[in-house]
Design a protein around this motif. Structure first.
Motif, PDB file in Angstrom:
ATOM      1  N   ASP A   1     -13.178 -16.524 -10.640  1.00 29.44           N
ATOM      2  CA  ASP A   1     -12.071 -17.034  -9.820  1.00 29.44           C
ATOM      3  C   ASP A   1     -10.725 -16.537 -10.341  1.00 29.44           C
ATOM      4  O   ASP A   1      -9.828 -16.216  -9.547  1.00 29.44           O
ATOM      5  N   LEU A   2     -10.574 -16.471 -11.662  1.00 27.45           N
ATOM      6  CA  LEU A   2      -9.339 -15.915 -12.233  1.00 27.45           C
ATOM      7  C   LEU A   2      -9.184 -14.446 -11.862  1.00 27.45           C
ATOM      8  O   LEU A   2      -8.078 -13.981 -11.547  1.00 27.45           O
ATOM      9  N   ALA A   3     -10.311 -13.722 -11.905  1.00 30.32           N
ATOM     10  CA  ALA A   3     -10.271 -12.296 -11.562  1.00 30.32           C
ATOM     11  C   ALA A   3      -9.817 -12.100 -10.121  1.00 30.32           C
ATOM     12  O   ALA A   3      -8.995 -11.218  -9.820  1.00 30.32           O
ATOM     13  N   VAL A   4     -10.310 -12.928  -9.209  1.00 33.20           N
ATOM     14  CA  VAL A   4      -9.908 -12.832  -7.804  1.00 33.20           C
ATOM     15  C   VAL A   4      -8.451 -13.238  -7.628  1.00 33.20           C
ATOM     16  O   VAL A   4      -7.678 -12.583  -6.928  1.00 33.20           O
ATOM     17  N   GLN A   5      -8.058 -14.343  -8.295  1.00 36.09           N
ATOM     18  CA  GLN A   5      -6.692 -14.853  -8.161  1.00 36.09           C
ATOM     19  C   GLN A   5      -5.650 -13.851  -8.626  1.00 36.09           C
ATOM     20  O   GLN A   5      -4.595 -13.685  -7.995  1.00 36.09           O
ATOM     21  N   TYR A   6      -5.931 -13.171  -9.737  1.00 30.34           N
ATOM     22  CA  TYR A   6      -4.942 -12.258 -10.313  1.00 30.34           C
ATOM     23  C   TYR A   6      -5.217 -10.791 -10.003  1.00 30.34           C
ATOM     24  O   TYR A   6      -4.442  -9.921 -10.407  1.00 30.34           O
ATOM     25  N   GLY A   7      -6.322 -10.515  -9.300  1.00 24.67           N
ATOM     26  CA  GLY A   7      -6.620  -9.124  -8.971  1.00 24.67           C
ATOM     27  C   GLY A   7      -6.923  -8.285 -10.198  1.00 24.67           C
ATOM     28  O   GLY A   7      -6.464  -7.141 -10.307  1.00 24.67           O
ATOM     29  N   CYS A   8      -7.666  -8.880 -11.143  1.00 21.51           N
ATOM     30  CA  CYS A   8      -8.006  -8.170 -12.380  1.00 21.51           C
ATOM     31  C   CYS A   8      -9.519  -8.122 -12.531  1.00 21.51           C
ATOM     32  O   CYS A   8     -10.264  -8.700 -11.737  1.00 21.51           O
ATOM     33  N   SER A   9      -9.975  -7.461 -13.572  1.00 20.84           N
ATOM     34  CA  SER A   9     -11.406  -7.401 -13.841  1.00 20.84           C
ATOM     35  C   SER A   9     -11.869  -8.685 -14.516  1.00 20.84           C
ATOM     36  O   SER A   9     -11.064  -9.418 -15.113  1.00 20.84           O
ATOM     37  N   ARG A  10     -13.158  -8.966 -14.434  1.00 25.21           N
ATOM     38  CA  ARG A  10     -13.705 -10.139 -15.114  1.00 25.21           C
ATOM     39  C   ARG A  10     -13.558  -9.990 -16.620  1.00 25.21           C
ATOM     40  O   ARG A  10     -13.410 -10.986 -17.335  1.00 25.21           O
ATOM     41  N   MET A  11     -13.578  -8.746 -17.102  1.00 26.48           N
ATOM     42  CA  MET A  11     -13.421  -8.514 -18.529  1.00 26.48           C
ATOM     43  C   MET A  11     -12.050  -8.988 -19.000  1.00 26.48           C
ATOM     44  O   MET A  11     -11.919  -9.618 -20.052  1.00 26.48           O
ATOM     45  N   THR A  12     -11.013  -8.703 -18.192  1.00 29.32           N
ATOM     46  CA  THR A  12      -9.665  -9.146 -18.545  1.00 29.32           C
ATOM     47  C   THR A  12      -9.588 -10.674 -18.551  1.00 29.32           C
ATOM     48  O   THR A  12      -9.020 -11.280 -19.455  1.00 29.32           O
TER      49      THR A  12
ATOM     50  N   ASN B   1     -12.016 -12.710 -19.060  1.00 32.08           N
ATOM     51  CA  ASN B   1     -12.778 -13.179 -20.208  1.00 32.08           C
ATOM     52  C   ASN B   1     -11.972 -13.075 -21.497  1.00 32.08           C
ATOM     53  O   ASN B   1     -11.995 -13.971 -22.346  1.00 32.08           O
ATOM     54  N   LYS B   2     -11.235 -11.974 -21.651  1.00 32.16           N
ATOM     55  CA  LYS B   2     -10.416 -11.789 -22.844  1.00 32.16           C
ATOM     56  C   LYS B   2      -9.331 -12.854 -22.936  1.00 32.16           C
ATOM     57  O   LYS B   2      -9.014 -13.349 -24.026  1.00 32.16           O
ATOM     58  N   VAL B   3      -8.742 -13.221 -21.780  1.00 28.47           N
ATOM     59  CA  VAL B   3      -7.719 -14.266 -21.762  1.00 28.47           C
ATOM     60  C   VAL B   3      -8.309 -15.598 -22.228  1.00 28.47           C
ATOM     61  O   VAL B   3      -7.738 -16.289 -23.077  1.00 28.47           O
ATOM     62  N   LEU B   4      -9.472 -15.954 -21.687  1.00 27.05           N
ATOM     63  CA  LEU B   4     -10.096 -17.221 -22.062  1.00 27.05           C
ATOM     64  C   LEU B   4     -10.518 -17.219 -23.526  1.00 27.05           C
ATOM     65  O   LEU B   4     -10.400 -18.243 -24.218  1.00 27.05           O
ATOM     66  N   THR B   5     -10.978 -16.078 -24.010  1.00 29.91           N
ATOM     67  CA  THR B   5     -11.343 -15.972 -25.426  1.00 29.91           C
ATOM     68  C   THR B   5     -10.124 -16.172 -26.315  1.00 29.91           C
ATOM     69  O   THR B   5     -10.172 -16.869 -27.335  1.00 29.91           O
ATOM     70  N   HIS B   6      -8.991 -15.571 -25.914  1.00 32.75           N
ATOM     71  CA  HIS B   6      -7.739 -15.720 -26.668  1.00 32.75           C
ATOM     72  C   HIS B   6      -7.316 -17.182 -26.699  1.00 32.75           C
ATOM     73  O   HIS B   6      -6.938 -17.708 -27.758  1.00 32.75           O
ATOM     74  N   LEU B   7      -7.390 -17.866 -25.569  1.00 33.74           N
ATOM     75  CA  LEU B   7      -6.986 -19.265 -25.491  1.00 33.74           C
ATOM     76  C   LEU B   7      -7.894 -20.155 -26.342  1.00 33.74           C
ATOM     77  O   LEU B   7      -7.433 -21.115 -26.970  1.00 33.74           O
ATOM     78  N   ALA B   8      -9.181 -19.831 -26.360  1.00 30.63           N
ATOM     79  CA  ALA B   8     -10.131 -20.613 -27.168  1.00 30.63           C
ATOM     80  C   ALA B   8      -9.856 -20.431 -28.652  1.00 30.63           C
ATOM     81  O   ALA B   8      -9.880 -21.399 -29.421  1.00 30.63           O
TER      82      ALA B   8
END
Length: 242
Positions: free
Chosen positions: A38-49, A51-58
């Motif tokens: 859903d983040l990938a669709v919302q921001y028009g980015c790849s799922r990898m990007t 995932n990296k954001v969520l990993t950073h936040l965690a």
């Protein structure tokens, strides 16, 4: 801009957006974040990007990732230094949350036998009995129950403590020479649970502190925190014994 550069820019944008929503309280503790797809669709980015954001936040402790359930905003946990005396406001602001304070009760009276024990008074004396509630964001953070010895600190009688918390006032006004901490766990009574907006019998962390000045006992205070939102840390150096 290269695709790698575009992804890096999107990474920072998404990270900034989500951090802002968490710190501002728009996404409170326990809030479930959008899934990677859903983040990938919302921001028009790849799922990898995403995932990296969520990993950073965690890794930063802002979110908790649960297998098969998603990502959730973490419960804020503050660390109080056991051997330091500091304000509750400083604890809250260290979490990057808005701080607020409310005086629940203020009573001027003679010290009871229990008060005398808490303050180590040999005879009765006037005391100021204060009950305060500190908030972090919209949530209760700490219940403060305090006795001030008016024989040692007569100036406190003239303070209403409606705007300024008594601990902050004492730190700025009265020098202390000795302090004692007592730390223990306790189940929340019905009254404490209602005040802190937690379940009855939930685990609480309790810190009791007594301070003395050059002319005698200054204050006794009991801080009660929801146990899942507070931690203690002490730093020390090697001594003569292990």
């Amino acid at each position: 801009m290269t695709n790698g550069g575009k992804e890096a820019t999107l990474h920072h944008r998404i990270l900034s957006d989500i951090e802002g929503r968490i710190v501002s309280g728009e996404w409170p503790p326990g809030y479930r974040l959008p899934f990677e797809v859903d983040l990938a669709v919302q921001y028009g980015c790849s799922r990898m990007t995403a995932n990296k954001v969520l990993t950073h936040l965690a890794r930063a402790g802002l979110i908790e990732r649960r297998k098969k359930s998603g990502s959730f905003v973490s419960q804020p946990v503050t660390q109080a230094a056991v051997l330091e005396i500091h304000s509750i406001e400083a604890e809250v602001r260290s979490l990057k949350l808005a701080y607020s304070y409310r005086l629940e009760n203020r009573v001027l009276r003679e010290a009871s036998p229990v008060d005398r024990q808490h303050l180590e008074l040999s005879e009765t004396a006037p005391v100021l009995d204060l009950v305060c509630l500190h908030h972090a964001g919209e949530r209760p953070f700490c219940l403060e129950e305090r006795l001030i010895n008016l024989t040692t600190v007569p100036e406190a009688e003239g303070e209403d403590f409606l705007e300024l918390a008594p601990g902050t006032w004492l730190i700025s006004q009265i020098p202390w020479s000795t302090a004692e901490h007592r730390i223990y766990a306790q189940s929340a009574s019905a009254e404490v649970a209602r005040t802190l907006d937690i379940s009855r019998n939930a685990a609480c962390l309790v810190i009791e502190r007594r301070t003395w000045g050059s002319t005698g006992p200054v204050t006794f205070v009991r801080f009660t925190y929801p146990g899942d939102r507070h931690a203690l840390v002490a730093r020390f150096t090697p001594g003569g014994e292990n």
